[in-house]
Write a protein that holds these residues in place. Sequence first.
Motif, PDB file in Angstrom:
ATOM      1  N   GLY A   1      -9.319 -38.059  29.806  1.00 60.68           N
ATOM      2  CA  GLY A   1     -10.741 -37.947  30.146  1.00 60.68           C
ATOM      3  C   GLY A   1     -11.312 -36.559  30.040  1.00 60.68           C
ATOM      4  N   GLY A   2     -12.467 -36.341  30.627  1.00 60.24           N
ATOM      5  CA  GLY A   2     -13.295 -35.156  30.497  1.00 60.24           C
ATOM      6  C   GLY A   2     -12.636 -33.803  30.549  1.00 60.24           C
ATOM      7  N   PRO A   3     -12.406 -33.263  31.770  1.00 60.58           N
ATOM      8  CA  PRO A   3     -11.960 -31.872  31.888  1.00 60.58           C
ATOM      9  C   PRO A   3     -10.655 -31.568  31.149  1.00 60.58           C
ATOM     10  N   SER A   4      -9.682 -32.487  31.216  1.00 66.03           N
ATOM     11  CA  SER A   4      -8.397 -32.224  30.550  1.00 66.03           C
ATOM     12  C   SER A   4      -8.573 -32.214  29.037  1.00 66.03           C
ATOM     13  N   ARG A   5      -9.419 -33.119  28.559  1.00 66.64           N
ATOM     14  CA  ARG A   5      -9.705 -33.180  27.120  1.00 66.64           C
ATOM     15  C   ARG A   5     -10.358 -31.870  26.670  1.00 66.64           C
ATOM     16  N   ARG A   6     -11.289 -31.387  27.489  1.00 66.81           N
ATOM     17  CA  ARG A   6     -11.958 -30.137  27.164  1.00 66.81           C
ATOM     18  C   ARG A   6     -10.960 -28.991  27.150  1.00 66.81           C
ATOM     19  N   ALA A   7     -10.058 -29.004  28.121  1.00 60.30           N
ATOM     20  CA  ALA A   7      -9.016 -27.975  28.188  1.00 60.30           C
ATOM     21  C   ALA A   7      -8.207 -27.987  26.902  1.00 60.30           C
ATOM     22  N   GLU A   8      -7.876 -29.186  26.443  1.00 56.24           N
ATOM     23  CA  GLU A   8      -7.074 -29.319  25.222  1.00 56.24           C
ATOM     24  C   GLU A   8      -7.804 -28.724  24.024  1.00 56.24           C
ATOM     25  N   LEU A   9      -9.100 -28.987  23.922  1.00 57.83           N
ATOM     26  CA  LEU A   9      -9.875 -28.432  22.811  1.00 57.83           C
ATOM     27  C   LEU A   9      -9.911 -26.910  22.888  1.00 57.83           C
ATOM     28  N   LEU A  10     -10.047 -26.376  24.089  1.00 61.96           N
ATOM     29  CA  LEU A  10     -10.132 -24.924  24.249  1.00 61.96           C
ATOM     30  C   LEU A  10      -8.828 -24.231  23.875  1.00 61.96           C
ATOM     31  N   VAL A  11      -7.691 -24.830  24.241  1.00 59.07           N
ATOM     32  CA  VAL A  11      -6.426 -24.147  23.937  1.00 59.07           C
ATOM     33  C   VAL A  11      -6.139 -24.150  22.440  1.00 59.07           C
ATOM     34  N   ARG A  12      -6.812 -25.039  21.721  1.00 61.04           N
ATOM     35  CA  ARG A  12      -6.563 -25.116  20.280  1.00 61.04           C
ATOM     36  C   ARG A  12      -7.534 -24.308  19.448  1.00 61.04           C
ATOM     37  N   GLU A  13      -8.532 -23.692  20.107  1.00 64.95           N
ATOM     38  CA  GLU A  13      -9.576 -23.055  19.288  1.00 64.95           C
ATOM     39  C   GLU A  13      -9.180 -21.654  18.844  1.00 64.95           C
ATOM     40  N   HIS A  14      -8.048 -21.156  19.322  1.00 68.74           N
ATOM     41  CA  HIS A  14      -7.635 -19.801  18.965  1.00 68.74           C
ATOM     42  C   HIS A  14      -6.127 -19.687  19.172  1.00 68.74           C
ATOM     43  N   PRO A  15      -5.444 -18.819  18.392  1.00 71.78           N
ATOM     44  CA  PRO A  15      -3.984 -18.681  18.558  1.00 71.78           C
ATOM     45  C   PRO A  15      -3.569 -18.170  19.939  1.00 71.78           C
ATOM     46  N   VAL A  16      -4.407 -17.325  20.549  1.00 74.17           N
ATOM     47  CA  VAL A  16      -4.081 -16.789  21.871  1.00 74.17           C
ATOM     48  C   VAL A  16      -5.230 -17.102  22.826  1.00 74.17           C
ATOM     49  N   VAL A  17      -4.930 -17.930  23.825  1.00 76.05           N
ATOM     50  CA  VAL A  17      -5.961 -18.338  24.782  1.00 76.05           C
ATOM     51  C   VAL A  17      -5.459 -18.079  26.195  1.00 76.05           C
ATOM     52  N   VAL A  18      -6.313 -17.466  27.004  1.00 71.10           N
ATOM     53  CA  VAL A  18      -5.965 -17.143  28.383  1.00 71.10           C
ATOM     54  C   VAL A  18      -7.015 -17.744  29.317  1.00 71.10           C
ATOM     55  N   PHE A  19      -6.529 -18.451  30.315  1.00 70.11           N
ATOM     56  CA  PHE A  19      -7.404 -18.916  31.387  1.00 70.11           C
ATOM     57  C   PHE A  19      -7.129 -18.012  32.580  1.00 70.11           C
ATOM     58  N   MET A  20      -8.171 -17.363  33.073  1.00 69.90           N
ATOM     59  CA  MET A  20      -7.970 -16.313  34.060  1.00 69.90           C
ATOM     60  C   MET A  20      -9.101 -16.314  35.075  1.00 69.90           C
ATOM     61  N   LYS A  21      -8.943 -15.462  36.085  1.00 73.96           N
ATOM     62  CA  LYS A  21     -10.019 -15.233  37.050  1.00 73.96           C
ATOM     63  C   LYS A  21     -10.697 -13.924  36.670  1.00 73.96           C
ATOM     64  N   GLY A  22     -11.987 -14.039  36.330  1.00 75.28           N
ATOM     65  CA  GLY A  22     -12.718 -12.882  35.831  1.00 75.28           C
ATOM     66  C   GLY A  22     -12.620 -12.807  34.316  1.00 75.28           C
ATOM     67  N   SER A  23     -12.905 -11.629  33.787  1.00 73.72           N
ATOM     68  CA  SER A  23     -12.891 -11.419  32.337  1.00 73.72           C
ATOM     69  C   SER A  23     -11.896 -10.318  32.004  1.00 73.72           C
ATOM     70  N   PRO A  24     -11.496 -10.203  30.732  1.00 73.31           N
ATOM     71  CA  PRO A  24     -10.576  -9.127  30.361  1.00 73.31           C
ATOM     72  C   PRO A  24     -11.105  -7.748  30.766  1.00 73.31           C
ATOM     73  N   ALA A  25     -12.421  -7.571  30.674  1.00 73.66           N
ATOM     74  CA  ALA A  25     -13.012  -6.287  31.046  1.00 73.66           C
ATOM     75  C   ALA A  25     -12.995  -6.087  32.563  1.00 73.66           C
ATOM     76  N   GLN A  26     -13.029  -7.195  33.291  1.00 71.42           N
ATOM     77  CA  GLN A  26     -13.097  -7.131  34.741  1.00 71.42           C
ATOM     78  C   GLN A  26     -12.315  -8.276  35.376  1.00 71.42           C
ATOM     79  N   PRO A  27     -10.996  -8.186  35.341  1.00 71.73           N
ATOM     80  CA  PRO A  27     -10.173  -9.246  35.944  1.00 71.73           C
ATOM     81  C   PRO A  27     -10.388  -9.255  37.461  1.00 71.73           C
ATOM     82  N   LEU A  28     -10.432 -10.455  38.031  1.00 69.96           N
ATOM     83  CA  LEU A  28     -10.725 -10.576  39.457  1.00 69.96           C
ATOM     84  C   LEU A  28      -9.504 -10.965  40.291  1.00 69.96           C
ATOM     85  N   CYS A  29      -8.326 -10.925  39.692  1.00 71.05           N
ATOM     86  CA  CYS A  29      -7.114 -11.027  40.507  1.00 71.05           C
ATOM     87  C   CYS A  29      -5.996 -10.247  39.824  1.00 71.05           C
TER      88      CYS A  29
END
Length: 119
Positions: A1-29
């Motif tokens: 379904g929805g969110p997991s399917r979306r997650a799957e599409l996101l991990v495939r859109e680039h060779p290196v994918v990171v799910f994180m808190k904040g952004s690379p410029a400003q990580p929040l953990c």
Amino acid sequence: GGPSRRAELLVREHPVVVFMKGSPAQPLCGFSNAVVQILRLHGVEDYRAHDVLQDPDLRQGIKNYSNWPTIPQVYLNGEFVGGCDILLQMHQNGDLVEELKKLGIRSALLDAEKDQEKK
């Protein structure tokens, strides 16, 4: 379904994918920051980072998709690698250099070692 399917599409859109808190410029953990720093050490600037704090659905979706309870999560070539601990371990034992090589990414650490040899 929805969110997991979306997650799957996101991990495939680039060779290196990171799910994180904040952004690379400003990580929040600290763990997200560590992942960003490790990638930086290897000279990996071109990657997709998704801030799960901006997106609660994605935060849950990616945990369901990987069956891994925590963020950050790192994906290489659509494959779930792990979180901060696993990435750090791969960094220390040289596996990360090899995995990046498979993606056609040359780790900056290889060039750094070459510089060491010259001295």
